[in-house]
Design a protein around this motif. Structure first.
Motif, short mmCIF file in Angstrom:
data_model
loop_
_atom_site.label_atom_id
_atom_site.label_comp_id
_atom_site.label_asym_id
_atom_site.label_seq_id
_atom_site.Cartn_x
_atom_site.Cartn_y
_atom_site.Cartn_z
N GLY A 85 -5.00 -10.45 4.15
CA GLY A 85 -4.39 -11.18 2.75
C GLY A 85 -3.55 -9.90 2.14
O GLY A 85 -2.88 -10.30 1.31
N GLY A 86 -3.83 -8.54 2.41
CA GLY A 86 -2.68 -8.03 1.75
C GLY A 86 -1.26 -8.33 2.11
O GLY A 86 -0.23 -8.87 2.52
N GLY A 87 -0.30 -7.49 1.37
CA GLY A 87 1.44 -7.55 1.55
C GLY A 87 1.71 -7.12 3.17
O GLY A 87 1.09 -6.33 3.88
N ARG A 88 2.83 -7.26 2.99
CA ARG A 88 3.97 -6.92 4.50
C ARG A 88 4.60 -5.22 4.12
O ARG A 88 5.42 -5.48 3.57
CB ARG A 88 4.23 -7.79 5.41
N ILE A 89 4.40 -4.78 4.79
CA ILE A 89 5.12 -3.47 4.48
C ILE A 89 6.21 -3.48 6.13
O ILE A 89 6.49 -4.03 6.69
CB ILE A 89 4.65 -2.31 5.39
N PHE A 90 7.55 -3.56 4.84
CA PHE A 90 8.86 -3.08 5.64
C PHE A 90 9.45 -4.82 6.16
O PHE A 90 9.86 -5.26 6.83
CB PHE A 90 9.23 -2.30 6.52
N GLY A 91 8.57 -6.10 5.38
CA GLY A 91 8.66 -7.20 6.29
C GLY A 91 10.51 -7.87 5.74
O GLY A 91 11.19 -6.91 4.74
N PRO A 92 11.04 -8.95 6.01
CA PRO A 92 11.74 -9.17 6.41
C PRO A 92 12.47 -10.53 4.86
O PRO A 92 11.33 -10.20 4.23
CB PRO A 92 11.81 -10.29 7.56
N THR A 93 13.84 -9.87 3.89
CA THR A 93 14.61 -10.36 3.40
C THR A 93 15.28 -10.50 3.00
O THR A 93 16.08 -10.46 3.86
CB THR A 93 14.06 -8.63 2.25
#
Length: 209
Positions: A85-93
């Motif tokens: 449920g945490g944030g994603r590291i280097f996810g798509p933008t």
């Protein structure tokens, strides 16, 4: 290059059309075709892909457990990427996939693709035709008469013809476009190109600038 003009029954009309060597007879540039197809496919991408990073997650900011004495790793936030449920590291933008290609290069690519089809004897010229009402069977009969029922084909019209376009929409493996909508990708993607007489004039007018 002279090509016999057929009717929609697949029979010769006794007329021929002269395909311009400047459009249908040049030495194909594979690199120009590659660049134009790559740009076309890139433009099909929306670029709206997005995942939330740590700063965008909604959650408590309290320290979730004491720093020492737990026997496990230190943890300061429930929004950390290591937790579910945490944030994603280097996810798509979101990003723009559009690519720039000069008009002269695009024109060369279309000429090259058409010339390659001409070399492969994959161009058929038919007289201008229309249907009284939209009917898939009528369109299928035309392709069958031309020997293209089981081939991937691209039918190019001289202008917008609603009945022919609607008749083709349910026919798998064939597409109808006008000469102004013709793209390198559509030419390369088809096994055979079917040009109406009006389309030949329109294509040569567009590409001989």
């Amino acid at each position: 290059m002279k090509v016999a003009v057929l009717d929609i029954q697949g029979k010769e009309t006794g007329r021929t059309v002269e395909l311009s060597d400047g459009v249908f007879g040049i030495e194909p540039s594979n690199h120009a075709i590659y660049l134009d197809v790559k740009q076309y496919l890139a433009h099909q991408r929306q670029g709206t892909h997005k995942s939330k990073e740590r700063a965008e997650i909604v959650g408590s900011t309290r320290k979730i457990k004491k720093q020492k004495g737990t026997g496990t790793a230190r943890a300061g936030s429930i929004k950390s990427p290591v937790f579910r449920g945490g944030g994603r590291i280097f996810g798509p933008t979101p990003r723009d996939y559009n690519q720039k290609l000069n008009k002269s290069q695009k024109r060369l690519a279309r000429k090259s693709a058409l010339s390659q089809k001409g070399k492969d004897n994959a161009i058929v010229v038919v007289e201008d035709f229309s249907f009284e009402t939209p009917k898939t069977k009528a369109y299928a009969d035309v392709l069958k008469s031309l020997g293209l029922a089981d081939k991937k084909s691209l039918v190019v019209l001289g202008g917008l013809n609603k009945n022919v376009y609607l008749s083709s929409r349910n026919y798998r493996g064939s597409e109808v476009v006008t000469n102004s909508e013709l793209s390198t990708y559509k030419i390369v993607n088809a096994n055979t190109i079917v040009l109406t007489e009006a389309a030949v004039e329109g294509i040569e007018s567009n590409l001989n600038k």
